[in-house]
Design a protein around this motif. Structure first.
Motif, PDB file in Angstrom:
ATOM      1  N   LEU A 317      63.340 113.605 -13.275  1.00  0.00           N
ATOM      2  CA  LEU A 317      62.407 114.607 -13.790  1.00  0.00           C
ATOM      3  C   LEU A 317      60.977 114.055 -13.765  1.00  0.00           C
ATOM      4  O   LEU A 317      60.037 114.749 -13.398  1.00  0.00           O
ATOM      5  CB  LEU A 317      62.787 115.014 -15.213  1.00  0.00           C
ATOM      6  N   ARG A 318      60.846 112.828 -14.195  1.00  0.00           N
ATOM      7  CA  ARG A 318      59.534 112.182 -14.198  1.00  0.00           C
ATOM      8  C   ARG A 318      59.366 111.381 -12.905  1.00  0.00           C
ATOM      9  O   ARG A 318      60.271 110.663 -12.500  1.00  0.00           O
ATOM     10  CB  ARG A 318      59.394 111.273 -15.416  1.00  0.00           C
ATOM     11  N   LYS A 319      58.214 111.515 -12.305  1.00  0.00           N
ATOM     12  CA  LYS A 319      57.946 110.877 -11.022  1.00  0.00           C
ATOM     13  C   LYS A 319      57.023 109.680 -11.215  1.00  0.00           C
ATOM     14  O   LYS A 319      56.186 109.653 -12.124  1.00  0.00           O
ATOM     15  CB  LYS A 319      57.319 111.888 -10.050  1.00  0.00           C
ATOM     16  N   THR A 320      57.185 108.719 -10.341  1.00  0.00           N
ATOM     17  CA  THR A 320      56.348 107.527 -10.360  1.00  0.00           C
ATOM     18  C   THR A 320      55.296 107.652  -9.265  1.00  0.00           C
ATOM     19  O   THR A 320      55.620 107.964  -8.106  1.00  0.00           O
ATOM     20  CB  THR A 320      57.199 106.264 -10.134  1.00  0.00           C
ATOM     21  N   ASP A 321      54.050 107.409  -9.631  1.00  0.00           N
ATOM     22  CA  ASP A 321      52.938 107.571  -8.696  1.00  0.00           C
ATOM     23  C   ASP A 321      52.622 106.242  -8.028  1.00  0.00           C
ATOM     24  O   ASP A 321      52.713 105.165  -8.641  1.00  0.00           O
ATOM     25  CB  ASP A 321      51.695 108.086  -9.428  1.00  0.00           C
ATOM     26  N   ALA A 322      52.245 106.331  -6.768  1.00  0.00           N
ATOM     27  CA  ALA A 322      51.804 105.146  -6.036  1.00  0.00           C
ATOM     28  C   ALA A 322      50.386 104.775  -6.466  1.00  0.00           C
ATOM     29  O   ALA A 322      49.575 105.658  -6.806  1.00  0.00           O
ATOM     30  CB  ALA A 322      51.845 105.414  -4.531  1.00  0.00           C
ATOM     31  N   PRO A 323      50.042 103.507  -6.485  1.00  0.00           N
ATOM     32  CA  PRO A 323      48.686 103.102  -6.933  1.00  0.00           C
ATOM     33  C   PRO A 323      47.575 103.715  -6.108  1.00  0.00           C
ATOM     34  O   PRO A 323      46.491 104.021  -6.639  1.00  0.00           O
ATOM     35  CB  PRO A 323      48.717 101.575  -6.789  1.00  0.00           C
ATOM     36  N   GLU A 324      47.786 103.929  -4.808  1.00  0.00           N
ATOM     37  CA  GLU A 324      46.720 104.488  -3.980  1.00  0.00           C
ATOM     38  C   GLU A 324      46.471 105.971  -4.249  1.00  0.00           C
ATOM     39  O   GLU A 324      45.441 106.528  -3.830  1.00  0.00           O
ATOM     40  CB  GLU A 324      47.038 104.299  -2.495  1.00  0.00           C
ATOM     41  N   ASP A 325      47.413 106.647  -4.952  1.00  0.00           N
ATOM     42  CA  ASP A 325      47.244 108.070  -5.255  1.00  0.00           C
ATOM     43  C   ASP A 325      46.523 108.318  -6.566  1.00  0.00           C
ATOM     44  O   ASP A 325      46.234 109.476  -6.903  1.00  0.00           O
ATOM     45  CB  ASP A 325      48.611 108.759  -5.295  1.00  0.00           C
ATOM     46  N   LEU A 326      46.244 107.276  -7.341  1.00  0.00           N
ATOM     47  CA  LEU A 326      45.660 107.441  -8.670  1.00  0.00           C
ATOM     48  C   LEU A 326      44.147 107.614  -8.574  1.00  0.00           C
ATOM     49  O   LEU A 326      43.470 106.921  -7.804  1.00  0.00           O
ATOM     50  CB  LEU A 326      45.990 106.230  -9.544  1.00  0.00           C
ATOM     51  N   LEU A 327      43.627 108.553  -9.389  1.00  0.00           N
ATOM     52  CA  LEU A 327      42.196 108.829  -9.472  1.00  0.00           C
ATOM     53  C   LEU A 327      41.752 108.769 -10.928  1.00  0.00           C
ATOM     54  O   LEU A 327      42.557 109.003 -11.844  1.00  0.00           O
ATOM     55  CB  LEU A 327      41.883 110.211  -8.881  1.00  0.00           C
ATOM     56  N   GLY A 578      54.888 117.692 -29.942  1.00  0.00           N
ATOM     57  CA  GLY A 578      55.385 116.371 -29.613  1.00  0.00           C
ATOM     58  C   GLY A 578      56.382 116.363 -28.475  1.00  0.00           C
ATOM     59  O   GLY A 578      56.693 115.296 -27.939  1.00  0.00           O
ATOM     60  N   ASP A 579      56.909 117.539 -28.102  1.00  0.00           N
ATOM     61  CA  ASP A 579      57.844 117.603 -26.982  1.00  0.00           C
ATOM     62  C   ASP A 579      57.106 117.394 -25.662  1.00  0.00           C
ATOM     63  O   ASP A 579      55.916 117.674 -25.538  1.00  0.00           O
ATOM     64  CB  ASP A 579      58.560 118.965 -26.965  1.00  0.00           C
ATOM     65  N   ASP A 580      57.856 116.931 -24.677  1.00  0.00           N
ATOM     66  CA  ASP A 580      57.269 116.750 -23.360  1.00  0.00           C
ATOM     67  C   ASP A 580      57.111 118.092 -22.660  1.00  0.00           C
ATOM     68  O   ASP A 580      57.719 119.096 -23.032  1.00  0.00           O
ATOM     69  CB  ASP A 580      58.122 115.808 -22.515  1.00  0.00           C
ATOM     70  N   PHE A 581      56.283 118.102 -21.641  1.00  0.00           N
ATOM     71  CA  PHE A 581      56.009 119.301 -20.851  1.00  0.00           C
ATOM     72  C   PHE A 581      56.069 118.874 -19.392  1.00  0.00           C
ATOM     73  O   PHE A 581      55.212 118.116 -18.918  1.00  0.00           O
ATOM     74  CB  PHE A 581      54.630 119.873 -21.215  1.00  0.00           C
ATOM     75  N   ILE A 582      57.109 119.343 -18.671  1.00  0.00           N
ATOM     76  CA  ILE A 582      57.358 118.894 -17.303  1.00  0.00           C
ATOM     77  C   ILE A 582      57.544 120.115 -16.411  1.00  0.00           C
ATOM     78  O   ILE A 582      58.325 121.023 -16.726  1.00  0.00           O
ATOM     79  CB  ILE A 582      58.603 117.989 -17.226  1.00  0.00           C
ATOM     80  N   VAL A 583      56.855 120.124 -15.293  1.00  0.00           N
ATOM     81  CA  VAL A 583      57.004 121.188 -14.291  1.00  0.00           C
ATOM     82  C   VAL A 583      58.142 120.807 -13.348  1.00  0.00           C
ATOM     83  O   VAL A 583      58.196 119.671 -12.854  1.00  0.00           O
ATOM     84  CB  VAL A 583      55.694 121.385 -13.506  1.00  0.00           C
ATOM     85  N   VAL A 584      59.064 121.748 -13.120  1.00  0.00           N
ATOM     86  CA  VAL A 584      60.221 121.520 -12.254  1.00  0.00           C
ATOM     87  C   VAL A 584      60.124 122.420 -11.029  1.00  0.00           C
ATOM     88  O   VAL A 584      59.278 123.316 -10.961  1.00  0.00           O
ATOM     89  CB  VAL A 584      61.538 121.767 -13.014  1.00  0.00           C
ATOM     90  N   GLU A 585      61.061 122.170 -10.072  1.00  0.00           N
ATOM     91  CA  GLU A 585      60.957 122.871  -8.792  1.00  0.00           C
ATOM     92  C   GLU A 585      61.373 124.327  -8.851  1.00  0.00           C
ATOM     93  O   GLU A 585      60.817 125.179  -8.171  1.00  0.00           O
ATOM     94  CB  GLU A 585      61.779 122.150  -7.713  1.00  0.00           C
ATOM     95  N   ASP A 586      62.388 124.664  -9.648  1.00  0.00           N
ATOM     96  CA  ASP A 586      62.841 126.053  -9.694  1.00  0.00           C
ATOM     97  C   ASP A 586      63.360 126.377 -11.090  1.00  0.00           C
ATOM     98  O   ASP A 586      63.471 125.512 -11.964  1.00  0.00           O
ATOM     99  CB  ASP A 586      63.916 126.332  -8.638  1.00  0.00           C
ATOM    100  N   GLU A 587      63.689 127.652 -11.269  1.00  0.00           N
ATOM    101  CA  GLU A 587      64.128 128.129 -12.583  1.00  0.00           C
ATOM    102  C   GLU A 587      65.511 127.616 -12.944  1.00  0.00           C
ATOM    103  O   GLU A 587      65.797 127.381 -14.122  1.00  0.00           O
ATOM    104  CB  GLU A 587      64.108 129.657 -12.591  1.00  0.00           C
ATOM    105  N   SER A 588      66.392 127.453 -11.956  1.00  0.00           N
ATOM    106  CA  SER A 588      67.743 126.969 -12.257  1.00  0.00           C
ATOM    107  C   SER A 588      67.704 125.547 -12.813  1.00  0.00           C
ATOM    108  O   SER A 588      68.442 125.214 -13.745  1.00  0.00           O
ATOM    109  CB  SER A 588      68.602 127.021 -10.985  1.00  0.00           C
ATOM    110  N   LYS A 589      66.846 124.710 -12.256  1.00  0.00           N
ATOM    111  CA  LYS A 589      66.707 123.346 -12.765  1.00  0.00           C
ATOM    112  C   LYS A 589      66.178 123.352 -14.192  1.00  0.00           C
ATOM    113  O   LYS A 589      66.668 122.610 -15.058  1.00  0.00           O
ATOM    114  CB  LYS A 589      65.766 122.557 -11.855  1.00  0.00           C
ATOM    115  N   ALA A 590      65.191 124.188 -14.467  1.00  0.00           N
ATOM    116  CA  ALA A 590      64.652 124.281 -15.821  1.00  0.00           C
ATOM    117  C   ALA A 590      65.713 124.759 -16.798  1.00  0.00           C
ATOM    118  O   ALA A 590      65.800 124.272 -17.936  1.00  0.00           O
ATOM    119  CB  ALA A 590      63.446 125.220 -15.838  1.00  0.00           C
ATOM    120  N   LYS A 591      66.549 125.697 -16.373  1.00  0.00           N
ATOM    121  CA  LYS A 591      67.594 126.215 -17.256  1.00  0.00           C
ATOM    122  C   LYS A 591      68.641 125.150 -17.542  1.00  0.00           C
ATOM    123  O   LYS A 591      69.115 125.032 -18.681  1.00  0.00           O
ATOM    124  CB  LYS A 591      68.241 127.441 -16.600  1.00  0.00           C
ATOM    125  N   GLU A 592      69.026 124.369 -16.540  1.00  0.00           N
ATOM    126  CA  GLU A 592      70.006 123.308 -16.757  1.00  0.00           C
ATOM    127  C   GLU A 592      69.502 122.276 -17.761  1.00  0.00           C
ATOM    128  O   GLU A 592      70.212 121.892 -18.695  1.00  0.00           O
ATOM    129  CB  GLU A 592      70.321 122.621 -15.423  1.00  0.00           C
TER     130      GLU A 592
END
Length: 831
Positions: A317-327, A578-592
């Motif tokens: 669910l949480r993605k790791t960013d490459a150092p060269e992509d950080l701004l 205090g809850d996390d807020f994460i964008v997912v790819e589709d509605e089925s994933k969010a529902k699961e």
């Protein structure tokens, strides 16, 4: 015809049998009453069809022109064969006209045509014989020339190709194919079956009596019936001959239903239920089984199992960013401190707004997120936290999501209780602190005292040789605000705050509420990625789709970048700060993910703290609950953070005698459901910065429920504290009124014993409680029934006077006894 009369019919004599067809005989008819009668009976013989019989009938004129003889039927069959032969000649001519390029293809087509012609020829042989005999038996046949013309009409045209069959015929032929024999057209087989069924042993042709027997058992089966039967047999044989078993990899979670397990194994549900019953488990298709049991079932059916955990849903669910992509991103700064030390006023001075003037009671009672744009277009995100003791959770959340903490301390008030708490939150979060000494222009301000007091809590400022930056400011006049902003930016540069904006958004919920017409709305701070309208997200156990984005000035935005707060509209339900807020790819994933988190939360709520309690302990707990006085309440607030703060503050007021039970807490106006719940549970409703709907007001007045509205949190807590204090059992205090010495006893009939006493101190009252003391020992405790002065019954008697005292239900009084008079006073308790 026999004339039948009433009675029983019996044949006593039969004559005339054995004569020719059409001859007559006589039969005696006997009846039950003794009479008899001779009747005439016509005897007929079974008709036989033969060549000699036909010639006889033809000579006698009985045979009609439409009936056919065997020679005529053979002639008819020969005509049909000639037509088929002509058809073959036409195909040969087409073959000769075919070009050399298509010669091979034409040869295959002609072979098929010839084979189909043989089929038609065979079918014609059978149909001619059957049809001719049928018409001879029914005497409704037509003339031979008419039949010849009808058969000539069905001759195929020159451009007609028998091999061009439709899809239905191709399907029927494919169904009749077997693995160990070549294709045979369905019509050929049907002809063979008809010949085998109705043909005679001598010539192999169909007999007219066998083909046209009146019984149903010998009737010809239709071609469709034969095809269906063969298709069924083929399917059955295919299943029986399929010895290769497909081994699947069955994915089994921690819990799974029997129906779902059977679907994943591609097995009948009944077979899985039978397997479980053999293991001693009486289950149904919808029953849930654990992963261990499911593993045994999968192994029993010969499949491979792959066990997964429910928590695997949250993987990746949480993605790791490459150092060269950080701004670089704007810093997030949380303003913390004691109540009324000027936190919101400082933020107003930075934003050039007047939020503090519009707050109830002049204090902040909710967390807010704002963004300030500096002169050089650099931005700083501020989070304002309340300073009241009840908002500990809000301050903790603010410290956890921030990059820098600005600790506001009033120069005239120095370090206070919530200041110490803010320091502890900042240390626990591991974020740097900038001290802002506010109200420096106020009389009695002492900045040095503030610095010295901070040293007691390990906050060493730069002026005292430490590393913590301190700035003397005045939020009212705007003194040194630019220095504070510069200090924040310097600290942010040291931290090197960066994020990747080119990815799906992740953030945290700062605050949530319910707005009329919009539904649940949450203030979200984006940590990384870019949030856009239309994104599907999951927050805690709530899912949703972004319908609108607003900034702190309630202006619509199209997107939120890292380090930027905003109000999000589109939640399916009220989320928890205090809850996390994460964008997912589709509605089925969010529902699961949302369903998994909701299930885990319910399981945690139902977990028993001590599962090994004995029955005695349970009964002891029930007895304690009976003695405990409970105040049930329902809390409705404007934002979720305020509701949490109120509930946590009220629960802390409970003790061993009285307790608060929060039946329900939520955000938004007080509705009819809240009123119905309060009536059912005998609870009072507390509204914080909210009001009741019109329907709820009518129901409250009708049911006479208690509803209290508040806009300041400490007023609410004080009122509830007073209510709990009134529920406490009051303390008792004993006050000595006086004492009397028994000097003479009087016996009065029908009344009892009266003690003649001298009051030595205080007063003696009628109805007051007394102790009878004999030789320093209390022998009786009771009350005074009556007090007498001379012959009068008086209410009380004072010190120095004599009186007669009669005790309630007690007569064992001796001389020299001391009667001590006292009263019990109840003293109200407070929490």
């Amino acid at each position: 015809m026999v004339d039948v009369k009433k009675g029983t019919l019996s044949l006593s004599h039969l004559s005339g049998i054995g004569k020719g067809a059409g001859e007559t005989g006589k039969v005696r008819q006997s009846f039950s009453h003794g009479k008899s009668k001779i009747v005439t009976v016509e005897v007929k013989r079974k008709r036989s069809i033969g060549s000699s019989a036909i010639e006889t009938r033809r000579q006698s004129g009985d045979l009609k022109s439409g009936d056919l003889t065997n020679e005529e039927m053979q002639t008819r069959l020969q005509v049909v064969k000639d037509a088929i032969r002509e058809n073959r000649e036409q195909f040969r001519q087409q073959k000769e006209e075919t070009s050399p390029i298509k010669a091979e293809k034409a040869t295959e087509e002609n072979k098929k045509n010839q084979e189909d012609c043989d089929i038609v020829s065979s079918f014609a042989n059978t149909s001619v014989v059957v049809e001719s005999e049928s018409r001879e038996k029914s005497k409704n046949s037509k003339h031979f020339m008419e039949i010849k013309e009808s058969h000539a009409k069905i001759q195929p045209k020159k451009d007609f190709h028998l091999n061009k069959r439709d899809d239905t015929e191709d399907d029927d032929a494919s169904l009749l194919k077997t693995s160990n024999q070549r294709k045979v057209p369905a019509i050929k087989r049907d002809i063979r079956e008809l010949k085998g069924r109705y043909g005679s042993a001598s010539n192999g042709k169909i007999s007219i009596y066998n083909a046209l027997d009146s019984e149903d058992e010998s009737r010809t089966r239709s071609l469709s019936s034969i095809r269906r039967a063969r298709q069924k047999n083929k399917l059955i044989s295919t299943v029986k001959n399929d010895d290769v078993k497909v081994i699947k990899e069955v994915i089994v979670p921690e819990t799974i239903s029997v129906q779902e397990l059977s679907n994943r194994m591609a097995t009948r549900t009944g077979d899985v239920v039978k397997c479980l019953m053999k293991m001693g488990m009486m289950v149904t298709a919808n029953q849930i089984i654990d992963a261990d049991t499911a593993e045994l079932v999968v192994a029993e059916f010969g499949h491979k199992i792959k066990r997964i955990s429910d928590s695997d849903i949250e993987l990746n669910l949480r993605k790791t960013d490459a150092p060269e992509d950080l701004l670089p991103r704007p810093p997030v700064v949380t303003i913390m401190g004691h109540v009324d030390h000027g936190k919101t006023s400082l933020l107003d001075a930075l934003r050039k707004t007047d939020v503090a003037l519009n707050e109830a009671g002049g204090i902040t009672q909710g967390i807010g997120a704002y963004q300030v744009t500096l002169r050089d277009n650099r931005k700083i995100t501020f989070i304002d936290t309340p300073g009241h003791a009840a908002f500990t959770e809000m301050r903790s959340r603010g410290a956890n999501v921030t990059d820098v903490v600005v600790l506001v301390v009033a120069a005239d008030d120095s370090v206070k209780e919530q200041t110490i708490e803010a320091i502890n939150h900042a240390k626990a979060a591991g974020v740097p602190i900038i001290v802002a000494i506010n109200k420096i222009d106020k009389p009695g301000a002492n900045a040095d005292k503030v610095r010295k007091d901070l040293m007691n809590y390990e906050i060493f400022v730069e002026s005292y040789g430490g590393e913590v930056i301190d700035v003397e400011i005045s939020a009212k006049s705007g003194l040194n605000l630019d220095k504070l902003e510069e200090s924040i930016l310097v600290q942010a540069e040291m931290l090197e705050l960066k994020a990747n904006p080119n990815r799906s958004a992740e953030g945290i919920v700062i605050e949530s509420k319910v707005e009329k017409g919009l539904g649940p709305v949450a203030t979200v701070l984006i940590n990384s990625g870019t949030l856009k309208v239309g994104d599907i997200f999951v927050s805690g156990s709530i899912q949703g789709k972004v319908r609108a984005i607003r900034n702190d000035c309630r202006q619509s935005l199209k997107e939120l970048t890292p380090g930027t707060p905003g109000e999000i509209v589109g939640f399916n339900g009220p989320t928890i700060p205090g809850d996390d807020f994460i964008v997912v790819e589709d509605e089925s994933k969010a529902k699961e993910v949302a369903n998994y988190r909701d299930r885990k939360k319910r399981e945690q709520q139902w977990v028993v703290s001590s599962s090994n309690k004995t029955i005695e302990q349970m009964f002891t707990k029930l007895k304690e609950d009976e003695k405990l006085k409970i105040l049930s309440i329902i809390v409705k607030a404007d934002v979720q953070g305020s509701a949490e703060a109120i509930c946590s503050s009220l629960i802390k007021l409970s003790n061993d005698e009285v307790a608060i039970k929060v039946i329900h807490s939520g955000v938004g106006e007080i509705t009819e459901n809240d009123v119905s719940l309060a009536k059912a549970s005998n609870a009072m409703i507390l509204g914080f910065n909210v009001r009741s709907s019109s329907q709820a007001k009518d129901q409250i007045a009708r049911d006479q429920l208690r509803v209290q509205y508040y806009s300041i949190i400490y007023d609410l807590i004080d009122d509830v504290k007073a209510l709990l204090s009134g529920m406490l059992t009051p303390d008792t205090k004993e006050n000595i009124l006086g004492a009397a010495e028994v000097r003479k006893l009087f016996e009065v009939s029908r009344v009892g014993k009266i003690a003649g006493c001298m009051i030595t101190e205080g007063i003696v009252k009628r109805g007051a409680k007394v102790r009878l003391i004999r030789d320093g020992i209390v022998v009786h405790t009771g009350s005074i029934k009556s007090v007498h002065r001379e012959k009068d019954d008086v209410r009380e008697a004072r010190s120095g006077f004599e009186c007669g005292i009669m005790l309630e239900n007690y007569n064992d009084i001796h001389l020299k006894d001391v009667i001590e008079c006292f009263e019990i006073e109840e003293v109200a308790r407070k929490l």
